[in-house]
Enzyme design. Structure first.
Site, PDB file in Angstrom:
ATOM      1  N   LYS A 134       2.216  51.755  49.600  1.00 33.67           N
ATOM      2  CA  LYS A 134       2.182  51.944  48.153  1.00 33.67           C
ATOM      3  C   LYS A 134       2.945  53.209  47.772  1.00 33.67           C
ATOM      4  CE  LYS A 134      -2.335  54.234  48.428  1.00 33.67           C
ATOM      5  NZ  LYS A 134      -3.749  54.222  48.009  1.00 33.67           N
ATOM      6  N   TYR A 166      13.607  81.090  34.324  1.00 31.99           N
ATOM      7  CA  TYR A 166      12.787  81.180  33.110  1.00 31.99           C
ATOM      8  C   TYR A 166      11.652  82.184  33.270  1.00 31.99           C
ATOM      9  CZ  TYR A 166      14.925  76.883  31.265  1.00 31.99           C
ATOM     10  OH  TYR A 166      15.792  75.943  30.783  1.00 31.99           O
TER      11      TYR A 166
END
Length: 369
Positions: free
Chosen positions: A40, A261
């Site tokens: 999965k 940032y």
């Protein structure tokens, strides 16, 4: 400098490592137990197609989370597929039509699958019992009565009976008690409702630490990818993924210059800063910002500087003067004698192994090697 792949960010998947891990699993549970590979979430971020193709000769079944994933696996090969999660009502007709094994947690679900199958089709299901996970499954106290009712439904085949272990890597006492209860329950089911159904309970940690009774099927996930949630077993496995990016820019920065940032990192001295062509949109955890994380350049650890941004990140290559634009950079894996493992990234990002690999983004090319 390596220009084998013209990618900005990619993950090399080692087919030999996948096969090695499957062999370790087979040796651990013996020849009589069927191996189910959980693929999965894009094979835990490793790439569904290369993983399924590589493991096809080593496993008997595949496990997925939902119908969409089941269809994707079926397009690759014809192995039996168990959908491990609950199905939406609207998905059930296609699950029946394609012959996938649906996992059910109630009599109503089983009855609906039978209704959709009609009188000309046997519908296979996995009967899930909740022995402590609290997420899906028939309540343990009601399991025998409901199992009897489900087994009597026409045109329905019980493929398997399963449960799930919620704290196998955290609470050995609870897990052993849970497995003992499940074993007693299985004995009662087999006695009161005989049949050819299989039984499975053991995922990765179950196989590694609680494999005295592997039942008929084992269904590890992260083990196939070479990662052990229990560090004491990691030496048995080989990580299948090396996650890479490239140096895209190098600049000499003066002391006192902010990086990225928020100016959360300020250079304390002249620093040679390399910009990498990867960021959190590729799946590199932003939580690694300012947490002493490193990457590998030319076999040497280079510190991450400041905040990880969407598409780029900065590292200190002052101690690697030969570094140049285009160089391969290892975000996770081995380069020369140095290694940055998934365990290290998970610990520094305050998360788990599974999240590190499954969050690696779609724009990161998977390359089978």
């Amino acid at each position: 400098m390596n220009h084998d792949y013209p990618y900005r960010c990619w993950a090399e998947i080692d087919a030999a490592a996948l096969r090695h891990n499957a062999t370790v699993l087979r040796e651990r549970v013996g020849p009589g137990v069927a191996l189910l590979a959980v693929v999965k979430a894009n094979a835990y971020g490793h790439g569904l197609v290369p993983v399924v193709q590589t493991l096809a000769a080593h496993v008997q079944l595949f496990g997925v989370a939902n119908l969409e994933e089941a269809i994707a696996v079926r397009e690759i090969l014809p192995h039996p597929i168990i959908i491990l999660g609950p199905a939406l009502p609207g998905e059930r007709v296609e699950i029946v039509a394609r012959g996938f094994v649906a996992t059910v947690s109630s009599l109503a679900e089983a009855e609906d699958f039978v209704r959709l199958g009609g009188t000309k089709k046997q519908v296979p299901i996995c009967f899930k019992i909740d022995t402590g996970m609290g997420r899906m499954g028939v309540p343990e106290s009601e399991a025998v009565a409901l199992f009897r009712q489900v087994s009597e439904l026409p045109h329905l085949t019980i493929h398997s009976v399963s449960t799930h272990l919620p704290v196998s890597n955290e609470d050995e006492h609870f897990t052993r008690a849970q497995l003992e209860r499940f074993s007693t329950l299985v004995q009662r089911l087999r006695r009161e409702v005989p049949g050819h159904y299989k039984v499975h309970a053991l995922q990765t940690v179950g196989v590694l630490a609680f494999s005295a009774e592997p039942y008929d099927i084992v269904r590890p996930g992260i083990l196939y990818y070479g990662l052990s949630p229990l560090p004491e077993f990691q030496h048995l496995l080989r990580p299948a993924m090396t996650w890479k990016t490239r140096v895209i820019l190098i600049r000499d920065m003066p002391a006192g210059h902010g990086i990225s940032y928020g100016r959360s990192f300020i250079t304390s001295q002249p620093t040679r800063v390399a910009t990498l062509s990867a960021g959190y949109a590729d799946g590199y955890p932003r939580h690694l910002s300012n947490r002493d994380a490193s990457v590998l350049v030319r076999g040497q650890r280079c510190p991450l500087l400041g905040r990880v941004t969407m598409d780029l990140m900065a590292i200190d290559v002052t101690k690697v003067p030969e570094a140049q634009v285009g160089d391969e950079v290892v975000l996770m894996g081995r380069q020369g004698e140095a290694e940055i493992g998934c365990h290290e990234l998970a610990e520094r990002a305050d998360t788990i192994l599974w999240e590190i690999t499954t969050r690696i983004g779609a724009r990161v090319r998977r390359v089978l090697v």
